[in-house]
Scaffold this active site. Structure first.
Site, PDB file in Angstrom:
ATOM      1  N   GLU A  60       0.829  -1.205   0.000  1.00  0.00           N
ATOM      2  CA  GLU A  60       0.000   0.000   0.000  1.00  0.00           C
ATOM      3  C   GLU A  60       0.870   1.264   0.000  1.00  0.00           C
ATOM      4  OE1 GLU A  60      -3.556   1.798   2.917  1.00  0.00           O
ATOM      5  OE2 GLU A  60      -2.308   0.104   3.556  1.00  0.00           O
ATOM      6  N   LYS A 129      -9.090   2.887  -2.231  1.00  0.00           N
ATOM      7  CA  LYS A 129      -9.371   2.183  -0.983  1.00  0.00           C
ATOM      8  C   LYS A 129     -10.794   2.494  -0.529  1.00  0.00           C
ATOM      9  CE  LYS A 129      -7.187   1.280   3.532  1.00  0.00           C
ATOM     10  NZ  LYS A 129      -5.989   1.572   4.343  1.00  0.00           N
ATOM     11  N   TYR A 135      -8.891   4.690  13.766  1.00  0.00           N
ATOM     12  CA  TYR A 135      -8.949   4.267  15.164  1.00  0.00           C
ATOM     13  C   TYR A 135      -7.554   3.851  15.592  1.00  0.00           C
ATOM     14  CZ  TYR A 135      -9.160  -0.307  12.843  1.00  0.00           C
ATOM     15  OH  TYR A 135      -8.901  -1.393  12.050  1.00  0.00           O
ATOM     16  N   CYS A 185      -5.596  -3.019   2.145  1.00  0.00           N
ATOM     17  CA  CYS A 185      -5.445  -3.129   3.600  1.00  0.00           C
ATOM     18  C   CYS A 185      -6.768  -3.331   4.337  1.00  0.00           C
ATOM     19  CB  CYS A 185      -4.686  -1.914   4.137  1.00  0.00           C
ATOM     20  SG  CYS A 185      -3.948  -2.217   5.778  1.00  0.00           S
ATOM     21  N   SER A 212       0.027  -2.030   7.159  1.00  0.00           N
ATOM     22  CA  SER A 212      -0.071  -2.900   8.330  1.00  0.00           C
ATOM     23  C   SER A 212       1.184  -2.908   9.198  1.00  0.00           C
ATOM     24  CB  SER A 212      -0.400  -4.334   7.903  1.00  0.00           C
ATOM     25  OG  SER A 212      -0.720  -5.134   9.030  1.00  0.00           O
ATOM     26  N   LYS A 218       0.097  -9.799  15.819  1.00  0.00           N
ATOM     27  CA  LYS A 218      -0.597  -9.395  14.607  1.00  0.00           C
ATOM     28  C   LYS A 218      -0.243 -10.271  13.408  1.00  0.00           C
ATOM     29  CE  LYS A 218      -1.882  -5.151  12.159  1.00  0.00           C
ATOM     30  NZ  LYS A 218      -1.650  -3.692  12.042  1.00  0.00           N
ATOM     31  N   ARG A 363     -23.502 -49.725  12.831  1.00  0.00           N
ATOM     32  CA  ARG A 363     -24.229 -50.724  12.055  1.00  0.00           C
ATOM     33  C   ARG A 363     -24.597 -51.935  12.921  1.00  0.00           C
ATOM     34  NH1 ARG A 363     -25.397 -51.366   6.794  1.00  0.00           N
ATOM     35  NH2 ARG A 363     -25.638 -49.122   7.133  1.00  0.00           N
ATOM     36  N   THR A 489     -13.865 -56.225   2.996  1.00  0.00           N
ATOM     37  CA  THR A 489     -12.448 -55.861   3.105  1.00  0.00           C
ATOM     38  C   THR A 489     -11.923 -55.044   1.933  1.00  0.00           C
ATOM     39  OG1 THR A 489     -11.789 -57.936   2.045  1.00  0.00           O
ATOM     40  CG2 THR A 489     -11.988 -57.951   4.446  1.00  0.00           C
ATOM     41  N   LYS A 648     -19.395 -52.714 -11.073  1.00  0.00           N
ATOM     42  CA  LYS A 648     -19.099 -53.270  -9.751  1.00  0.00           C
ATOM     43  C   LYS A 648     -19.360 -52.230  -8.664  1.00  0.00           C
ATOM     44  CE  LYS A 648     -15.465 -56.265 -11.645  1.00  0.00           C
ATOM     45  NZ  LYS A 648     -14.035 -56.634 -11.597  1.00  0.00           N
TER      46      LYS A 648
END
Length: 691
Positions: A60, A129, A135, A185, A212, A218, A363, A489, A648
């Site tokens: 970025e 973006k 924040y 980002c 970042s 992180k 079973r 089997t 089969k």
């Protein structure tokens, strides 16, 4: 190199087989020094091109640096960014592949944090973006505006009008399935990322240009986020974070680069490394397409958002491919059903074991039966089924003697397998019996007026199946007699190859615990039982003897009656099971064309040093298969799987599915006609695989 070049279309090139090599670059930067930054970025772009990458992604705001803060509003910096971008675009003419670089861009008195998509001297589009964090340590709204604040869908860059917006899909017309979307980002951190809509709209590669900064914990969260996105959206996910040179006035940067695919990390950078870094990975576009096609809910989800998806704009371009053969670097596991890592393998074996046991326990509870009948040959499949039967009795709190085990020697039973069967039944605490089927088989041969009944060495399919049929007839009548259930089997590998007799024990039973377990995995399940010491040393020795025995149906007698070795080899007829299980996995799980399966097999098996070997494979069993051998056995596999053996599988008894690699139950993963032709598969293999 132009489309159609022999280098790009060479069988040895990854681009021929639905892979694309991508690169994530983390250049060294200087804060607010676009002239320096563009040169460092171009250095890595050229390096990525030399390594055969068709795409290189940068962090970025990489041309300006992310941490320029209020300097972003300085005209001098913006002018320098414009000059650097011009330089980047011009130099891209000499770089193979598409480049995605971060830069601040001015528009109508606003400043946008953008990703610029560049290809061979042209800007394909600019993506602003969408979500600006404001924040904690982030104050992006102080400098930038979000994508929603624009009123146009095209802008002028360098005198040319280009698409602008967060709704762009970039579609590579010359590389099938290569469609990418770009976010920046925070766009990937929000609850409803735009990349999700892009994936539903057809994007197979999702790109995140990030800055970042790093704080404790992180990096792990980033990794989880990227792998989670790639898994949820069934996509490739490329992530580039800012690194060396960003301002550490208040923050630190680790230069984290990731390439993920469908929940797995393909490549990752060394964090906190000085200077520039480049990581490359080969993304499997065909695998992504195969998974999306089979996951019907993916299409349903797209339909639910069709109004939103109609707004997506496609930018089509024709990328040039490298002018040299680009060989696959990606690791292809030789044993796709068996994890190479010991810890992962032990976990897988335990899980498969519990699924098998739970299936049989349920079973038995449903039928009210407390006894099982099982034929024990001294081979791999019956041994694994016997282990499951024993553990099922333990789980139900019933005595192990409720496992009524029968070994039934015939005309070709070797002393080795007969001894192993006897030792196993004794060591595992079963109620052990031995029934010689030769008298009843001989009576059947006399009834048929077969030459073998009168001493002739005529060992045809009738001779073989009389023995197999006699064993099965005994098992079902013994179950009637003892109020028991016949445990089957036959394994997944033999069912795929039709290496079984219709209506007998390896194809028919009351309940088959092995039906979705491939032969290669059965070996490791038995080895796991030995390693974990579940039954003591006597049983471990008997189990090891089974592992050391060549796989054989033991239906044609040896000229030497005293021989301990079987006359027949299963693998001499149907092919090496390790290789055929590889073919089965990629045909059943993904539906790949034969040439692609052969390419993957060659990459995995033609060089014993190329991939990882599970540590339980002895050095003398670490085989190599060249392309000619792979092609030969793949043709055998295709004919048997597609054309000759489906009838089969259409009559299989109930059995638990144990793995995501698929089962062949007609009530589950695989439903196919019994009279299909394999010609389309054989033709593709014949014409598209050299040799």
């Amino acid at each position: 190199m132009q489309e159609g070049s022999t280098c790009a279309t060479s069988f040895a090139s990854l681009y021929r087989h639905g892979f694309v090599r991508v690169a994530v670059a983390v250049p060294e930067v200087r804060v607010a020094d676009p002239a320096f930054n563009v040169e460092r970025s171009l250095d890595l772009a050229h390096r990525a091109a030399r390594e055969g990458a068709i795409m290189t992604v940068f962090p970025e705001l990489g041309l300006s640096s992310y941490s320029a803060e209020d300097l972003f509003h300085q005209d001098a910096l913006q002018d320098a960014v414009d000059t650097a971008l011009d330089r980047f675009v011009e130099e891209s003419r000499r770089i193979t592949g598409v480049l995605v670089v971060g830069a601040p861009m001015r528009l109508d008195g606003r400043l946008f944090n953008c990703a610029v998509v560049v290809h061979r001297g042209e800007i394909l589009g600019v993506v602003p973006k969408s979500y600006l964090p404001n924040y904690r340590e982030f104050y992006e709204k102080r400098q930038f505006v979000a994508a929603r604040d624009t009123t146009v869908d095209r802008i002028s860059v360098g005198g040319r009008s280009v698409p602008f917006g967060n709704d762009l899909l970039f579609d590579a017309s010359t590389v099938a399935g290569f469609v990418f979307h770009v976010e920046i980002c925070e766009d990937g951190w929000v609850p409803m990322p735009l990349s999700g809509y892009a994936a539903l709209g057809g994007a197979t590669v999702l790109i995140n240009l990030s800055a970042s900064n790093i704080v404790v914990g992180k990096a792990d969260y980033r990794r989880q986020l990227c792998t989670g996105h790639s898994a949820r959206y069934i996509a490739g996910y490329l992530y580039a974070a800012a690194g060396s040179g960003e301002s550490t006035t208040d923050l630190a940067w680790d230069g984290h680069a990731l390439v993920c695919e469908n929940g797995e990390v393909l490549a990752e950078s060394e964090r906190f490394a000085g200077g520039g870094q480049l990581v490359t990975a080969d993304v499997d576009l065909q695998r992504l397409a195969a998974d999306r096609m089979r996951m019907t809910s993916f299409t349903d989800n797209a339909r639910d958002h069709r109004d939103r998806l109609r707004l997506l704009r496609r930018v089509t371009f024709a990328p040039t491919l490298p002018d040299t053969v680009v060989r696959l670097r990606r690791e292809i596991e030789r044993f796709p059903y068996v994890p190479a890592d010991p810890a992962g393998r032990n976990e897988r074996c335990a899980e498969v074991h519990h699924i098998q046991v739970q299936g049989l326990v349920t079973r038995l509870a449903a039928t009210g039966l407390q006894n099982v009948v099982i034929g024990v040959s001294g081979g791999l499949d019956s041994t694994q089924a016997l282990i499951v039967a024993i553990r099922s009795m333990d789980r139900l709190g019933l005595p192990r003697t409720n496992v009524l085990a029968y070994t039934m020697p015939g005309f070709a039973t070797s002393s080795r397998t007969l001894t192993s069967a006897r030792r196993l039944m004794s060591a595992l605490g079963t109620t052990a019996h031995e029934i010689d089927i030769r008298p009843s088989a001989m009576q059947m041969l006399r009834d048929l007026n077969h030459p073998a009944a009168y001493g002739a060495a005529v060992y045809d399919v009738t001779f073989e199946n009389v023995q197999a049929g006699e064993r099965t007839s005994h098992l079902f009548r013994l179950a009637n007699h003892h109020d028991a259930l016949v445990v089957g089997t036959g394994d997944l590998s033999e069912l795929a190859l039709g290496w079984s007799t219709y209506g007998v024990g390896d194809q028919m039973s009351h309940y088959n615990v092995n039906a979705s377990v491939p032969k290669t995995l059965i070996r490791y399940l038995i080895s796991w039982v030995i390693e974990t010491g579940q039954f003591g040393p006597q049983a471990a020795a008997a189990l090891q003897a089974v592992l050391d025995t060549e796989i054989s149906p033991e239906l044609i007698p040896s000229p030497d009656p005293a021989s301990a070795q079987p006359m027949q080899s299963s693998e001499a007829v149907v092919g090496p099971f390790d290789l055929q299980d590889f073919h089965l996995y990629y045909l059943l799980r993904f539906g790949y064309r034969p040439s692609r399966i052969a390419y993957l097999a060659q990459h995995a098996w033609s060089d014993r040093t190329r991939g990882r070997w599970p540590d339980l494979v002895p050095p003398d069993q670490r085989h190599e298969y060249d392309l000619a051998t792979i092609k030969r056995w793949l043709e055998v596999f295709l004919r048997r799987f597609v054309q000759t053996s489906q009838f089969k599988r259409s009559a299989l008894p109930n059995a638990p599915k144990v793995g995501s690699g698929g089962s062949l139950s007609p009530r589950g993963d695989w439903r196919a006609p019994s009279d299909a032709s394999a010609q389309a598969w054989i033709h593709e293999l014949s014409h598209d695989v050299p040799g």
